[in-house]
Design an enzyme around this catalytic site. Sequence first.
Site, PDB file in Angstrom:
ATOM      1  N   HIS A 240       0.891  -1.270   0.114  1.00  0.00           N
ATOM      2  CA  HIS A 240       0.026  -0.033   0.229  1.00  0.00           C
ATOM      3  C   HIS A 240       0.890   1.078   0.115  1.00  0.00           C
ATOM      4  O   HIS A 240       2.157   1.188   0.678  1.00  0.00           O
ATOM      5  CB  HIS A 240      -0.836  -0.048   1.274  1.00  0.00           C
ATOM      6  CG  HIS A 240      -1.948   0.900   1.173  1.00  0.00           C
ATOM      7  ND1 HIS A 240      -2.143   2.269   1.194  1.00  0.00           N
ATOM      8  CD2 HIS A 240      -3.473   0.624   0.595  1.00  0.00           C
ATOM      9  CE1 HIS A 240      -2.970   2.805   1.257  1.00  0.00           C
ATOM     10  NE2 HIS A 240      -3.900   1.823   0.810  1.00  0.00           N
TER      11      HIS A 240
ATOM     12  N   ASP B 107      -8.054  -5.182  -0.347  1.00  0.00           N
ATOM     13  CA  ASP B 107      -8.515  -6.149  -1.358  1.00  0.00           C
ATOM     14  C   ASP B 107      -7.973  -7.537  -1.038  1.00  0.00           C
ATOM     15  O   ASP B 107      -8.533  -8.211  -1.886  1.00  0.00           O
ATOM     16  CB  ASP B 107      -7.701  -5.615  -2.435  1.00  0.00           C
ATOM     17  CG  ASP B 107      -8.089  -4.170  -2.934  1.00  0.00           C
ATOM     18  OD1 ASP B 107      -7.589  -3.091  -2.880  1.00  0.00           O
ATOM     19  OD2 ASP B 107      -9.546  -4.137  -3.242  1.00  0.00           O
TER      20      ASP B 107
HETATM   21  C1  SDX Z   1      -6.076   0.144  -3.017  1.00  0.00           C
HETATM   22  O1  SDX Z   1      -4.595   4.447  -2.072  1.00  0.00           O
HETATM   23  C2  SDX Z   1      -5.478   3.882  -1.419  1.00  0.00           C
HETATM   24  O2  SDX Z   1      -5.631   4.393  -0.503  1.00  0.00           O
HETATM   25  C3  SDX Z   1      -5.920   2.717  -2.122  1.00  0.00           C
HETATM   26  C4  SDX Z   1      -6.872   1.993  -1.160  1.00  0.00           C
HETATM   27  C5  SDX Z   1      -8.285   2.576  -1.111  1.00  0.00           C
HETATM   28  O3  SDX Z   1      -8.940   2.279  -0.156  1.00  0.00           O
HETATM   29  O4  SDX Z   1      -8.498   3.587  -2.005  1.00  0.00           O
HETATM   30  O5  SDX Z   1      -6.374   1.613  -0.306  1.00  0.00           O
HETATM   31  C6  SDX Z   1      -7.203   0.744  -2.134  1.00  0.00           C
HETATM   32  O6  SDX Z   1      -6.041   0.510  -3.961  1.00  0.00           O
HETATM   33  C7  SDX Z   1      -5.374  -1.014  -2.261  1.00  0.00           C
HETATM   34  C8  SDX Z   1      -4.120  -1.440  -2.998  1.00  0.00           C
HETATM   35  C9  SDX Z   1      -4.572  -2.544  -3.948  1.00  0.00           C
HETATM   36  N1  SDX Z   1      -3.580  -2.946  -4.888  1.00  0.00           N
HETATM   37  C10 SDX Z   1      -3.081  -4.001  -4.798  1.00  0.00           C
HETATM   38  O7  SDX Z   1      -3.138  -5.045  -3.960  1.00  0.00           O
HETATM   39  C11 SDX Z   1      -1.937  -4.386  -6.009  1.00  0.00           C
HETATM   40  C12 SDX Z   1      -0.585  -4.786  -5.338  1.00  0.00           C
HETATM   41  N2  SDX Z   1       0.107  -3.877  -4.609  1.00  0.00           N
HETATM   42  C13 SDX Z   1       1.061  -3.134  -5.548  1.00  0.00           C
HETATM   43  O8  SDX Z   1       0.719  -2.900  -6.737  1.00  0.00           O
HETATM   44  C14 SDX Z   1       1.603  -1.896  -4.627  1.00  0.00           C
HETATM   45  O9  SDX Z   1       1.717  -2.046  -3.368  1.00  0.00           O
HETATM   46  C15 SDX Z   1       0.617  -0.573  -4.624  1.00  0.00           C
HETATM   47  C16 SDX Z   1       0.256  -0.124  -5.823  1.00  0.00           C
HETATM   48  C17 SDX Z   1      -0.605  -0.804  -3.757  1.00  0.00           C
HETATM   49  C18 SDX Z   1       1.511   0.340  -3.797  1.00  0.00           C
HETATM   50  O10 SDX Z   1       2.263   1.049  -4.666  1.00  0.00           O
HETATM   51  P1  SDX Z   1       3.581   2.080  -4.223  1.00  0.00           P
HETATM   52  O11 SDX Z   1       3.106   2.680  -3.077  1.00  0.00           O
HETATM   53  O12 SDX Z   1       3.582   2.919  -5.705  1.00  0.00           O
HETATM   54  O13 SDX Z   1       4.684   1.213  -4.090  1.00  0.00           O
HETATM   55  P2  SDX Z   1       5.915   0.618  -5.067  1.00  0.00           P
HETATM   56  O14 SDX Z   1       5.048   0.079  -6.373  1.00  0.00           O
HETATM   57  O15 SDX Z   1       6.639   1.975  -5.106  1.00  0.00           O
HETATM   58  O16 SDX Z   1       6.564  -0.424  -4.253  1.00  0.00           O
HETATM   59  C19 SDX Z   1       7.470  -0.281  -3.419  1.00  0.00           C
HETATM   60  C20 SDX Z   1       8.304  -1.508  -3.661  1.00  0.00           C
HETATM   61  C21 SDX Z   1       8.684  -1.812  -5.156  1.00  0.00           C
HETATM   62  O17 SDX Z   1      10.191  -2.427  -5.052  1.00  0.00           O
HETATM   63  P3  SDX Z   1      11.177  -1.396  -5.524  1.00  0.00           P
HETATM   64  O18 SDX Z   1      11.075  -0.988  -6.652  1.00  0.00           O
HETATM   65  O19 SDX Z   1      11.522  -0.788  -4.250  1.00  0.00           O
HETATM   66  O20 SDX Z   1      12.458  -2.574  -5.624  1.00  0.00           O
HETATM   67  O21 SDX Z   1       7.680  -2.569  -3.317  1.00  0.00           O
HETATM   68  C22 SDX Z   1       7.496  -3.607  -4.101  1.00  0.00           C
HETATM   69  C23 SDX Z   1       7.765  -2.807  -5.470  1.00  0.00           C
HETATM   70  O22 SDX Z   1       8.085  -3.833  -6.456  1.00  0.00           O
HETATM   71  N3  SDX Z   1       6.167  -3.985  -4.141  1.00  0.00           N
HETATM   72  C24 SDX Z   1       5.815  -5.215  -4.330  1.00  0.00           C
HETATM   73  C25 SDX Z   1       4.562  -5.083  -4.066  1.00  0.00           C
HETATM   74  N4  SDX Z   1       3.663  -3.931  -3.738  1.00  0.00           N
HETATM   75  C26 SDX Z   1       4.880  -3.186  -3.841  1.00  0.00           C
HETATM   76  N5  SDX Z   1       6.200  -6.401  -4.598  1.00  0.00           N
HETATM   77  C27 SDX Z   1       5.556  -7.577  -4.664  1.00  0.00           C
HETATM   78  N6  SDX Z   1       4.127  -7.583  -4.537  1.00  0.00           N
HETATM   79  C28 SDX Z   1       3.531  -6.307  -4.332  1.00  0.00           C
HETATM   80  N7  SDX Z   1       2.014  -6.519  -4.245  1.00  0.00           N
END
Ligand code: SDX
Length: 458
Positions: free
Chosen positions: A319, A377
């Site tokens: 998140h 989710d």
């Molecule tokens: C919702 O914003 C909100 O409030 C949203 C929400 C709401 O109520 O409105 O809470 C609802 O959208 C919840 C999130 C649902 N999405 C998912 O579950 C999809 C999987 N999660 C990721 O795509 C990700 O965690 C996000 C999109 C939710 C957050 O992305 P960020 O904050 O941009 O974090 P990031 O992509 O910069 O990740 C930081 C690091 C990265 O690695 P590095 O580039 O630093 O090496 O963490 C890794 C990412 O690769 N990472 C993950 C991961 N999520 C982040 N690695 C593996 N699996 C994951 N799920």
Amino acid sequence: MSDDHTNQSKTIEPGRFTLTDNKTGKSCELSVIHGTVGPSALDIRKLYSETGMFAYDPGFMSTASCDSQITFIDGEKGILLYRGYPIEELASKSDFMEVCYLLLHGDLPTPEEKAEFEHTITHHTMLHDQLIDFLRGFMRSAHPMAIMVGVVGALSAFYHDSTDISDPRQRMVASHRMIAKMPTIGAYAYKYALGQPFVYPNNELSYSENLLRMMFSVPAEEYQVNPVLAKAMDRILILHADHEQNASTSTVRLAGSSGANPFACVSSGITSLWGPFHGGANEAVIKMLEAIGDKKHIQEFIDRAKNPQDPFRLMGFGHRVYKNYDPRAKILRETCHEVIHELGINNDPLLDIALELEQIALKDDYFIEKKLYPNVDFYSGIILRTIGFPTNMFTVIFALGRTVGWLAHWKEMIGGDDHRIARPRQLYTGDRQRQYIAADSRSRHSISWGGFWGKIRE
Ligand code: SDX
């Protein structure tokens, strides 16, 4: 006069920061703006006029786009407050109608206020008959989110008498209409895909009971709403109601800043929510669990999620704000067990995989280091699937809950004091000015060299 109760508590600390350009020696003073709780904000509104430079923050990782009194999140402590009330208390002691009133008006309703609000919502649940003809224009195979985007946007063509955004009464009427009609539209989208007749709302039922009945009953037989499932549905809607400046809420605010009508703004929010990184994640979680198929394959998927060369991410994990457990996931995990117990499901292979995946991931160094915990989710999809919703309806349910949050933010912005069109700038990295080349003297070579010399000429 704002629609919401105003407990504005914003204080300004002038000149707290001095920003100095080490190259030119020029500096400018920046103030800090303090809110009630949570991070303060560096006031950079005069940054461009004083330095000729923009702040650079793609994805808004460090940017407060507005001030708001609606929802507070502490990502480190896993705290979520709606108008100051902890989500855990609202999920266990309140109901979705009361939470809608709270988010829209800023305070919990008196019993009389709640009764009046609930009566109003109940009596706006039906759709204009010609809107149903509009819905029937979609292919039966259309994704229900495509129908939601189209039909909600089309509401402005049917309810034009509540689109004058300068009129607080019309703002509230439009809000009531959308909160009331979203379950009907969602249920009709589902019935349309099945080829089953639409089930009209029943004014004797609660909001969540109505949703379940419109979704799962058929005219050919009596349908009794299961109170445990209705309670679980209500809790899911509460947990999804708002989440400060998430992508879809920011989309609604941006769309609304131009003065667009509320129906169009909420339709833009539905569009943004549809993405798999946002509200579409609940559908993606189920698809992921089905792809894992068996506990013995879990590690393989975790390894993929950790592999920087592999774009795969563990859906339902991580998140932007929560760097600790998403408080909503904890409540949904309990709700999951309640629903499965109520329906007498002894073992749900997908739930077993989800529970095992959660345990393995939470112990894995990669997830610990990157602070990736289950989010809202992760469990919602399992509950919705157990209740009987098809996977492609999960984000529709998310949109049903989030509609009140979108509207609360839209009303707060429009009713606020400094409502102005949102218009971010950019860092331009494209071609410098270059001469037009007549078509008959163009070749890929000449065009590319023209661009190259354009860059050199600087
Ligand atoms: C919702 O914003 C909100 O409030 C949203 C929400 C709401 O109520 O409105 O809470 C609802 O959208 C919840 C999130 C649902 N999405 C998912 O579950 C999809 C999987 N999660 C990721 O795509 C990700 O965690 C996000 C999109 C939710 C957050 O992305 P960020 O904050 O941009 O974090 P990031 O992509 O910069 O990740 C930081 C690091 C990265 O690695 P590095 O580039 O630093 O090496 O963490 C890794 C990412 O690769 N990472 C993950 C991961 N999520 C982040 N690695 C593996 N699996 C994951 N799920």
